[in-house]
Scaffold this active site. Structure first.
Site: not given
Length: 591
Positions: A434-436
């Site tokens: 997550y978050e890229g």
């Protein structure tokens, strides 16, 4: 049940021996002396050990529930959240104007690590709120700040970020959530968002969602995206809560880990929202939150590895199996503890040398953020921007690896859920995604960050490494650090040169090597941190430090990293220089 003790001594070493915070010219740093930081870290450690860590395993087993539209968190979470609120922990590094304590970001980072190690899923309720606050501080109107921030800083209300939709994740230009302007200046938000961490829960009175959506006239792709603040409950002019907004939780996702955090599908059915910042500039505004989140996720990577390592170490000292090949260490017992075996030592040293290096790297990154924000230092801002994908990508990859190694130390018992080691591995796994996802971090590093400002910041980093090595010329004690660091830095520069020579004519040559470059750079960064820590450890020993064992252990751990981990840089360079051909050799149909 797993246990956790905050590594406050190591944090104090970094703050005062390595970063030397009280000698800095950054506003607020002179105030955070050893007594102050010690008191803060000790109190955070008590809360973590006594309240948060005991809920980690039970929270994982119980998870969150959605019944009749109401989300319920695991037993004990509400009381723990109240303890967090009472301590004012969320506002530690936030402005006094809105109820915070205005301490430097580096202190929030240190405390954040403690809370993540103790209970990652629990801390996410606070962590997402902190990021939403940062976005509103940077881009919200004065009215929005006055309406939302005092309650969010106090954790009476929490916050989220809403980006992903069922049909698109990283490619946000495809989002379909719509924002229809209303005569009163508000917008009606309609669409569905998925993977919304802390999307709803029973810990706070209101949840303030920051939502990306497309308003009319914005055009195609990301240029048409705007950012909106959409509260779960509407807020009256006097600050009291009004009607429930037209949004709901569709379901709670069943996940591999972080079970105690409510990861929600959020349905917006004409929910009332208000524009944050400029129309059609939502991606820029949301990235204020995402960049902080990426730093926080990198921290999650090594913080979970720290907790896993502590439990692996305790098990290795207690578990009796086999004999030391050089002679029995405990002849009066049936076997020796497994920590005597070199392969167990290897796993423990891998974990210890990574975690301590990662902590130094992250604290340094946090100090750069403080310098950028508190001193207006644009070079510091550019440098931490360069480092952000490395902190996020490298530290979460290696953090998961460390959690798996800790599980391996436990052997078969590590695979049994009641021991808690499996949870560390499962929780750490999401940080790589997550978050890229980390592949995106690598592409961001190679495709954007290296060339930013004409390559100024990566060149400054190379000079920083060169100066650190040069500062120790003639010091035989430091050769075990500076010689490997010099070699690794040259390999990193060679990789960058390969991209320059081949990337323009064949972009895949750079992209195929981006992941290896991220790891190569991560190793060089940790090598730099270990060199700085070695310098500080030697200085303390030379000054007659009473706790010689701590500093001697620090030096031995650093030598291990330089001898056993930094050689991976040569492998990563070889992969990069093989180019795109081995990666792209098969047609899609041939897989």
């Amino acid at each position: 049940m797993p246990v956790y003790i905050a590594p406050t001594k190591d944090m104090q070493f970094l703050l005062h021996d390595v970063l030397r915070v009280t000698e800095s010219d950054v506003a607020g740093y002179a105030d955070i002396d050893r007594d102050m930081t010690g008191a803060i870290l000790d109190e955070a450690g008590k809360l973590a050990t006594d309240v948060l860590a005991p809920l980690n395993l039970s929270g994982d087993q119980e998870g969150c529930r959605l019944e009749n539209g109401v989300v319920t968190t695991p037993k004990g979470f509400k009381e723990a959240f109240e303890a967090l609120k009472e301590g004012g922990w969320n506002g530690l590094d936030l402005p006094e104007e809105f109820g915070g304590q205005n301490l430097p970001y580096v202190m929030g980072t240190a405390v954040g690590e403690i809370f993540v190690s103790a209970n990652m899923a629990f801390n996410m309720y606070q962590g997402l709120t902190h990021g939403a606050i940062s976005a509103l501080l940077a881009h919200g109107s004065q009215g929005q700040k006055e309406t939302y921030l005092p309650k969010m800083v106090s954790l009476d209300w929490t916050g989220t970020m809403n980006l992903t939709e069922p049909h698109c994740g990283t490619d946000l230009g495809q989002i379909r959530t719509k924002a229809e302007p209303q005569d009163d200046g508000s917008y009606l938000i309609t669409g569905q968002k998925i993977f919304i961490s802390a999307g709803d829960h029973d810990l706070a009175d209101n949840v303030i969602h920051l939502v990306l959506a497309k308003a009319p006239g914005g055009g195609e792709g990301t240029k048409g995206i705007s950012l909106f603040v959409v509260p779960k409950f509407l807020v009256n002019e006097d600050g009291s809560l009004g009607d429930r907004n037209a949004l709901s939780v569709g379901k709670i996702e069943e996940k591999m880990g972080i079970h105690a955090n409510a990861t929600c599908v959020m349905n917006y059915d004409g929910a009332k929202g208000w524009l944050v910042g400029e129309l059609h500039k939502g991606m820029r505004n949301m990235f204020t939150m995402m960049n902080e989140a990426r730093m926080g996720v990198g921290l999650q990577g090594y913080a979970v590895a720290e907790a896993a390592y502590q439990n692996a170490l305790a098990y290795a000292k207690d578990r009796l199996q086999g004999r030391d090949v050089t002679g029995a260490k405990e002849p009066d017992k049936a076997a020796d503890p497994i920590i005597v075996h070199p392969d167990v030592r290897r796993m423990l040293m891998d974990q210890k040398s990574f975690v301590e290096g990662a902590r130094a790297f992250t604290f340094w990154g946090a100090s750069l953020i403080d310098r950028a924000h508190r001193a207006g230092d644009k070079d510091a801002d550019g440098l931490v921007s360069l480092m952000t994908p490395v902190i996020k990508g490298f530290l979460t990859d290696k953090g998961f690896e460390g959690a798996v190694q800790a599980q391996q130390v436990w052997g078969g018992h590590g695979y049994i859920e009641e021991g808690g080691m499996s949870q560390f591995a499962r929780d750490a796994r999401i940080a790589m995604i997550y978050e890229g996802a980390n592949g995106i971090q690598a592409l961001d590093l190679v495709g954007r960050k290296l060339a930013a400002d004409g390559g100024k910041h990566v060149m400054a980093f190379f000079e920083m490494v060169k100066a650190e090595c040069k500062a120790h010329d003639g010091d035989e004690r430091m050769k075990g650090f500076t010689d490997p660091l010099k070699a690794a830095s040259k390999q990193l520069q060679a990789a960058g040169m390969f991209f320059m020579q081949n990337g323009m004519k064949n972009p895949n040559a750079a992209l195929a090597g981006s992941y290896d470059f991220m790891h190569l750079m991560g190793h060089v960064c940790l090598g730099l941190m270990w060199t700085r820590m070695a310098k500080a450890a030697h200085a303390a020993l030379d000054a007659g430090a009473s706790d010689r064992d701590f500093y001697e252990a620090k030096l031995a751990t650093g030598r291990y990293y330089m001898a056993r981990q930094l050689p991976a840089c040569a492998m990563h360079l070889a992969r990069i220089e093989s180019g795109a051909d081995p990666v792209m050799a098969l047609d899609a149909e041939a897989f």
